[in-house]
Design a protein around this motif. Structure first.
Motif, PDB file in Angstrom:
ATOM      1  N   ILE A  39       6.710  -3.582   2.828  1.00  7.50           N
ATOM      2  CA  ILE A  39       6.389  -2.638   3.896  1.00  7.50           C
ATOM      3  C   ILE A  39       5.035  -2.918   4.525  1.00  7.50           C
ATOM      4  CG2 ILE A  39       7.929  -0.826   3.070  1.00  7.50           C
ATOM      5  CD1 ILE A  39       5.583   0.618   1.996  1.00  7.50           C
ATOM      6  N   ASN A  40       4.295  -3.937   4.037  1.00  4.71           N
ATOM      7  CA  ASN A  40       3.058  -4.276   4.750  1.00  4.71           C
ATOM      8  C   ASN A  40       3.304  -5.297   5.852  1.00  4.71           C
ATOM      9  OD1 ASN A  40       3.573  -5.834   2.525  1.00  4.71           O
ATOM     10  ND2 ASN A  40       1.487  -5.862   1.780  1.00  4.71           N
ATOM     11  N   TYR A  41       3.965  -6.411   5.525  1.00  4.20           N
ATOM     12  CA  TYR A  41       4.182  -7.408   6.571  1.00  4.20           C
ATOM     13  C   TYR A  41       5.590  -7.381   7.140  1.00  4.20           C
ATOM     14  CZ  TYR A  41      -0.469  -8.801   5.684  1.00  4.20           C
ATOM     15  OH  TYR A  41      -1.825  -8.768   5.573  1.00  4.20           O
ATOM     16  N   ASN A  42       6.505  -6.641   6.503  1.00  5.54           N
ATOM     17  CA  ASN A  42       7.845  -6.430   7.053  1.00  5.54           C
ATOM     18  C   ASN A  42       8.503  -7.716   7.524  1.00  5.54           C
ATOM     19  OD1 ASN A  42       5.830  -4.164   8.339  1.00  5.54           O
ATOM     20  ND2 ASN A  42       7.545  -3.340   7.217  1.00  5.54           N
ATOM     21  N   GLY A  43       8.310  -8.773   6.780  1.00  5.64           N
ATOM     22  CA  GLY A  43       8.803 -10.054   7.266  1.00  5.64           C
ATOM     23  C   GLY A  43      10.284 -10.253   7.048  1.00  5.64           C
ATOM     24  N   SER A  44      10.831  -9.723   5.938  1.00  4.80           N
ATOM     25  CA  SER A  44      12.219 -10.024   5.595  1.00  4.80           C
ATOM     26  C   SER A  44      12.455 -11.518   5.587  1.00  4.80           C
ATOM     27  CB  SER A  44      13.162  -9.418   6.628  1.00  4.80           C
ATOM     28  OG  SER A  44      13.751  -8.273   6.136  1.00  4.80           O
ATOM     29  N   GLN A  45      11.523 -12.266   5.044  1.00 10.86           N
ATOM     30  CA  GLN A  45      11.651 -13.718   5.107  1.00 10.86           C
ATOM     31  C   GLN A  45      11.776 -14.361   3.746  1.00 10.86           C
ATOM     32  OE1 GLN A  45       8.598 -15.628   7.606  1.00 10.86           O
ATOM     33  NE2 GLN A  45       7.915 -13.590   8.118  1.00 10.86           N
ATOM     34  N   VAL A  46      11.123 -13.760   2.751  1.00 13.04           N
ATOM     35  CA  VAL A  46      10.972 -14.437   1.464  1.00 13.04           C
ATOM     36  C   VAL A  46      12.329 -14.768   0.826  1.00 13.04           C
ATOM     37  CG1 VAL A  46      10.129 -14.115  -0.908  1.00 13.04           C
ATOM     38  CG2 VAL A  46       8.648 -13.575   1.022  1.00 13.04           C
ATOM     39  N   ALA A  47      13.255 -13.817   0.851  1.00 12.93           N
ATOM     40  CA  ALA A  47      14.524 -14.035   0.140  1.00 12.93           C
ATOM     41  C   ALA A  47      15.327 -15.192   0.734  1.00 12.93           C
ATOM     42  CB  ALA A  47      15.350 -12.744   0.158  1.00 12.93           C
ATOM     43  N   GLY A  48      15.441 -15.225   2.052  1.00 15.87           N
ATOM     44  CA  GLY A  48      16.178 -16.316   2.707  1.00 15.87           C
ATOM     45  C   GLY A  48      15.525 -17.659   2.433  1.00 15.87           C
ATOM     46  N   MET A  49      14.213 -17.656   2.357  1.00 16.09           N
ATOM     47  CA  MET A  49      13.494 -18.905   2.081  1.00 16.09           C
ATOM     48  C   MET A  49      13.701 -19.369   0.644  1.00 16.09           C
ATOM     49  SD  MET A  49      10.004 -18.331   4.216  1.00 16.09           S
ATOM     50  CE  MET A  49       9.964 -18.571   5.996  1.00 16.09           C
ATOM     51  N   ILE A  50      13.779 -18.409  -0.288  1.00 17.30           N
ATOM     52  CA  ILE A  50      14.085 -18.774  -1.681  1.00 17.30           C
ATOM     53  C   ILE A  50      15.476 -19.393  -1.718  1.00 17.30           C
ATOM     54  CG2 ILE A  50      14.542 -17.902  -4.011  1.00 17.30           C
ATOM     55  CD1 ILE A  50      12.566 -15.604  -3.452  1.00 17.30           C
ATOM     56  N   ALA A  51      16.432 -18.744  -1.042  1.00 16.84           N
ATOM     57  CA  ALA A  51      17.819 -19.215  -1.043  1.00 16.84           C
ATOM     58  C   ALA A  51      17.905 -20.645  -0.500  1.00 16.84           C
ATOM     59  CB  ALA A  51      18.699 -18.275  -0.226  1.00 16.84           C
ATOM     60  N   GLU A  52      17.231 -20.889   0.602  1.00 15.88           N
ATOM     61  CA  GLU A  52      17.298 -22.224   1.190  1.00 15.88           C
ATOM     62  C   GLU A  52      16.635 -23.249   0.276  1.00 15.88           C
ATOM     63  OE1 GLU A  52      19.079 -23.019   3.871  1.00 15.88           O
ATOM     64  OE2 GLU A  52      18.558 -25.129   3.608  1.00 15.88           O
ATOM     65  N   PRO A  60       0.851  -1.184   0.000  1.00 12.25           N
ATOM     66  CA  PRO A  60       0.000   0.000   0.000  1.00 12.25           C
ATOM     67  C   PRO A  60       0.890   1.239   0.000  1.00 12.25           C
ATOM     68  CG  PRO A  60      -0.422  -1.408   1.928  1.00 12.25           C
ATOM     69  CD  PRO A  60       0.765  -1.960   1.232  1.00 12.25           C
ATOM     70  N   ASP A  61       0.497   2.256  -0.728  1.00 10.76           N
ATOM     71  CA  ASP A  61       1.185   3.539  -0.716  1.00 10.76           C
ATOM     72  C   ASP A  61       1.443   3.930   0.746  1.00 10.76           C
ATOM     73  OD1 ASP A  61       2.006   6.096  -0.978  1.00 10.76           O
ATOM     74  OD2 ASP A  61       0.325   6.778  -2.187  1.00 10.76           O
ATOM     75  N   THR A  62       2.630   4.505   1.002  1.00 14.75           N
ATOM     76  CA  THR A  62       3.007   4.728   2.407  1.00 14.75           C
ATOM     77  C   THR A  62       2.058   5.654   3.157  1.00 14.75           C
ATOM     78  OG1 THR A  62       4.448   6.524   1.733  1.00 14.75           O
ATOM     79  CG2 THR A  62       5.475   4.406   2.052  1.00 14.75           C
ATOM     80  N   THR A  63       1.295   6.459   2.416  1.00 15.10           N
ATOM     81  CA  THR A  63       0.388   7.365   3.128  1.00 15.10           C
ATOM     82  C   THR A  63      -1.009   6.762   3.293  1.00 15.10           C
ATOM     83  OG1 THR A  63      -0.040   8.404   1.012  1.00 15.10           O
ATOM     84  CG2 THR A  63       1.589   9.459   2.406  1.00 15.10           C
ATOM     85  N   SER A  64      -1.190   5.503   2.851  1.00 16.03           N
ATOM     86  CA  SER A  64      -2.511   4.871   2.964  1.00 16.03           C
ATOM     87  C   SER A  64      -2.943   4.779   4.414  1.00 16.03           C
ATOM     88  CB  SER A  64      -2.487   3.441   2.416  1.00 16.03           C
ATOM     89  OG  SER A  64      -2.133   3.409   1.088  1.00 16.03           O
ATOM     90  N   LYS A  65      -4.241   4.904   4.590  1.00 11.69           N
ATOM     91  CA  LYS A  65      -4.810   4.717   5.914  1.00 11.69           C
ATOM     92  C   LYS A  65      -4.862   3.206   6.161  1.00 11.69           C
ATOM     93  CE  LYS A  65      -8.801   6.050   8.597  1.00 11.69           C
ATOM     94  NZ  LYS A  65      -9.392   4.760   8.799  1.00 11.69           N
ATOM     95  N   ILE A  66      -4.367   2.784   7.310  1.00 16.30           N
ATOM     96  CA  ILE A  66      -4.369   1.367   7.620  1.00 16.30           C
ATOM     97  C   ILE A  66      -5.619   1.049   8.439  1.00 16.30           C
ATOM     98  CG2 ILE A  66      -3.088  -0.504   8.741  1.00 16.30           C
ATOM     99  CD1 ILE A  66      -1.656   0.752   6.314  1.00 16.30           C
ATOM    100  N   ALA A  67      -6.491   0.190   7.889  1.00 18.36           N
ATOM    101  CA  ALA A  67      -7.709  -0.195   8.606  1.00 18.36           C
ATOM    102  C   ALA A  67      -8.027  -1.645   8.272  1.00 18.36           C
ATOM    103  CB  ALA A  67      -8.858   0.717   8.203  1.00 18.36           C
TER     104      ALA A  67
END
Ligand SMILES: Cc1cc2nc3c(=O)[nH]c(=O)nc-3n(C[C@H](O)[C@H](O)[C@H](O)COP(=O)(O)OP(=O)(O)OC[C@H]3O[C@@H](n4cnc5c(N)ncnc54)[C@H](O)[C@@H]3O)c2cc1C
Ligand SMILES: Nc1ncnc2c1ncn2[C@@H]1O[C@H](COP(=O)(O)O)[C@@H](O)[C@H]1O
Lengths: 312, 246
Positions: free
Chosen positions: B119-132, B11-18
């Motif tokens: 920037i929505n789930y901020n997981g930083s997980q996908v890349a390491g999982m692809i690598a593994e 979502p655009d960084t200025t989006s309202k989160i609801a």
């Protein structure tokens, strides 16, 4: 339940490690697995926070994430751990996802609390603008805990330290150099942070920011335009594109409080804003506000802190 | 050099989160989606720069629904050669990563780039999982990337500092600020993007390891307490006695 906590010992054992062990202890019996040339006294300290056993491979200093993954997998198999806890730092961000794939264990990345009554775990989502509840669908779980999410508890226990052979294979990522700010408190670990923005006008004026940080024992941070202009080093930049921090106290001087800046600091327990503009958006996110010139207010605050420290 | 870039929407960084549906779903009402900034500004632009100097191709891959094609076309307009959409709801990081790994498996990519996080789930997980999943080395949060034959030389964020590392290809790299400068798509790029190949492939059967069961908003801040700039002793005393942070 058997819980395995991974601690990286290469750079010494700090507060975040005690938080992770405290967290693990609330879930079950804690074994710590660690690597790096860390001394036994520092390791023993983990026992005070609830670890009953510590497995250490001191020979593994410059391990890459594939090696660390193997080491932790071996330790998990040896201890029969059903939950593995990480400190959510740069190392965990590489290793935990790998381990999740290897063990087919659901990963809760950036946990901010212990499991709720229904077993779900809260994490930060949307750059700290909301929390999500995560349910893990697998028997094995991996939890990567955000710094400053739990109060470390020293119960005065003790742990047996055993050497452990990681059996980690060869390195594929060769480390050529590591440059870390010396003597400073690493920003992600800091309890107290003094931050400043474009309102400070230029890098030559940061002395008043550093003086306050020094008086408080705080780390320093900055807004993005400040690091973009090379007034301050990049690792101090907080916000959506920088790092996200959750200190107990965040003091922001000369920062307007743009939504992208707030994304990195809105998890702070207490926010103090110092700004000449009473309409600055940051005041809406602040606990305490001072409308005033940072060049006058910061030195005054530093003096007040020194006076307070001298009498406490 | 054959490069694959993982492109997600956010979502655009200025989006309202609801949230809707009893706080179990993100409320997409009125939300403007953009290409996740890290994917666009850093991963994609650096991939294009490498292609410009070394030759090769840049393929972008998105795990997402047909509605995400607007975001995919935007990334094509910046200069990627072709796009692949894996037709699935990116349920969790593991699901997303395994889909991408399954697609990439036998394609012979030299380099797989992703953004540092969504920037929505901020997981930083996908890349390491692809690598593994592909048994490749992974360098995260890279701020600088240079190719030297079959070796990559990188600078990466590391525990409050910087680390310089070297790794052989193929490898997975997640990209952070510093890697490249944002590019604004020009009219020619936007026109060309309309006719670039966008292949849709079906999803593989993959388990969901975690699920989001609900969302909550942070407790509302109580009103800010204003303190006179002449009375910093009062501020210190409040920080000690009321906020209990010093
Ligand atoms: C996609 C995207 C991502 C971004 N990511 C980030 C990020 O991660 N982090 C980040 O910080 N920004 C980020 N930004 C930039 C952000 O939008 C703001 O532009 C930035 O935070 C503004 O920095 P600032 O508050 O230091 O400067 P300004 O907005 O220029 O504000 C300076 C403030 O100082 C005050 N001031 C002036 N003089 C004084 C004085 N003498 N004493 C006290 N106060 C004074 C002014 O009233 C003003 O409020 C991002 C932007 C975008 C579009
Ligand atoms: N649905 C997706 N499709 C393609 N790439 C993705 C998707 N989700 C995440 N990625 C990539 O993985 C990176 C990290 O995402 P995350 O682990 O969700 O923080 C993003 O910056 C993207 O490059």
């Amino acid at each position: 339940m058997s819980v395995l906590v991974y601690i990286n010992g290469v750079h010494g054992i700090g507060k975040n490690a005690f938080e992770a062990v405290t967290y693990g202890k609330k879930l079950g019996d804690v074994t710590v697995v660690t690597n790096g040339n860390v001394d036994d006294a520092a390791l023993a300290k983990l026992g005070e926070y609830g670890a009953s056993k510590i497995l250490v491979d001191k020979s593994l200093n410059n391990a890459d994430d594939q090696q660390l993954t193997k080491m932790i997998e071996n330790a998990a198999n040896q201890t029969g751990a059903s939950t593995i806890v990480f400190v959510h730092d740069h190392i965990a961000k590489n290793v935990a996802p790998r381990l999740s794939v290897r063990l087919k264990a659901g990963l809760v990345s950036g946990a901010i609390a212990l499991p709720d009554g229904d077993g779900t775990i809260k994490v930060n989502v949307f750059s700290g603008k909301a929390f999500g509840s995560v349910k893990v669908n697998t028997a094995k779980k991996i939890i990567s805990l955000l710094p400053n999410s739990i109060q470390p508890e020293n119960n005065g226990g003790s742990a047996a330290v055993e050497s452990f052979s990681a059996n980690a294979g060869d390195t594929k990522v060769k480390v050529l150099a590591t440059k870390q700010p010396e003597g400073d408190i690493p920003l992600p670990e800091a309890d107290l942070v003094v931050s400043a923005g474009r309102g400070l006008k230029g890098p030559e004026n940061w002395g008043i920011v550093e003086d306050l940080a020094k008086a408080l024992g705080a780390a320093t941070a900055c807004s993005r335009p400040v690091s973009d202009a090379d007034w301050r080093p990049h690792h101090e930049h907080v916000g959506q594109t920088g790092i996200a921090i959750r200190p107990n106290l965040y003091i922001a001087a000369g920062i307007s409080g743009a939504i992208q800046h707030l994304a990195g600091v809105n998890g702070s327990k207490t926010i103090v804003v110092i700004n000449t503009d009473p309409e600055a958006p940051f005041f809406k996110a602040a606990d305490y506000g001072v409308v005033g010139d940072a060049f006058e207010v910061l030195p005054r605050l530093t003096e007040a802190v020194k006076k307070f420290k001298a009498s406490h | 050099m054959k490069i694959l870039v993982g492109i997600s929407k956010s979502p655009d960084t200025t989006s309202k989160i609801a949230f809707t549906d009893n706080s179990t779903k993100f409320d997409e009402n009125g939300v403007q989606y953009i290409v996740n900034p890290y994917d666009e500004w850093y991963a994609l632009v650096r991939a294009l720069e490498l292609k410009e100097t070394l030759g090769g191709t840049v393929t972008i891959v998105t795990v997402g629904a047909a509605a995400d094609e607007a975001v995919i076309r935007k990334a094509l307009a910046i200069g990627a050669d072709e796009a692949v959409r894996i037709d699935a709801d990116p349920k969790d990081a593991y699901y997303t990563a395994v889909q991408i790994a399954e697609y990439a498996k036998e394609k012979g990519f030299d380099l797989i780039l992703t953004g540092k996080e969504t920037i929505n789930y901020n997981g930083s997980q996908v890349a390491g999982m692809i690598a593994e999943s592909l048994d490749m080395p992974f360098v995260s949060l890279a701020t600088k990337l240079d190719v030297n034959g079959s070796t990559l030389k990188l600078e990466k964020e590391y525990l409050g500092g910087i680390q310089e590392v070297e790794v052989g290809l193929p490898a997975v790299v997640s990209c952070a600020k510093g890697m490249a400068e944002q590019r604004i798509p020009n009219m020619r790029g936007i026109m060309a993007a309309r006719t670039k190949p966008l292949t849709v492939i079906p999803a593989a059967q993959v388990d969901e390891l975690i699920s989001f069961t609900g969302y909550t908003m942070p407790p509302a801040k109580s009103a800010v307490k204003m303190i006179s700039p002449d009375n910093m002793d009062e501020l210190v005393s409040l920080l000690h006695n009321e906020a209990k942070v010093i």
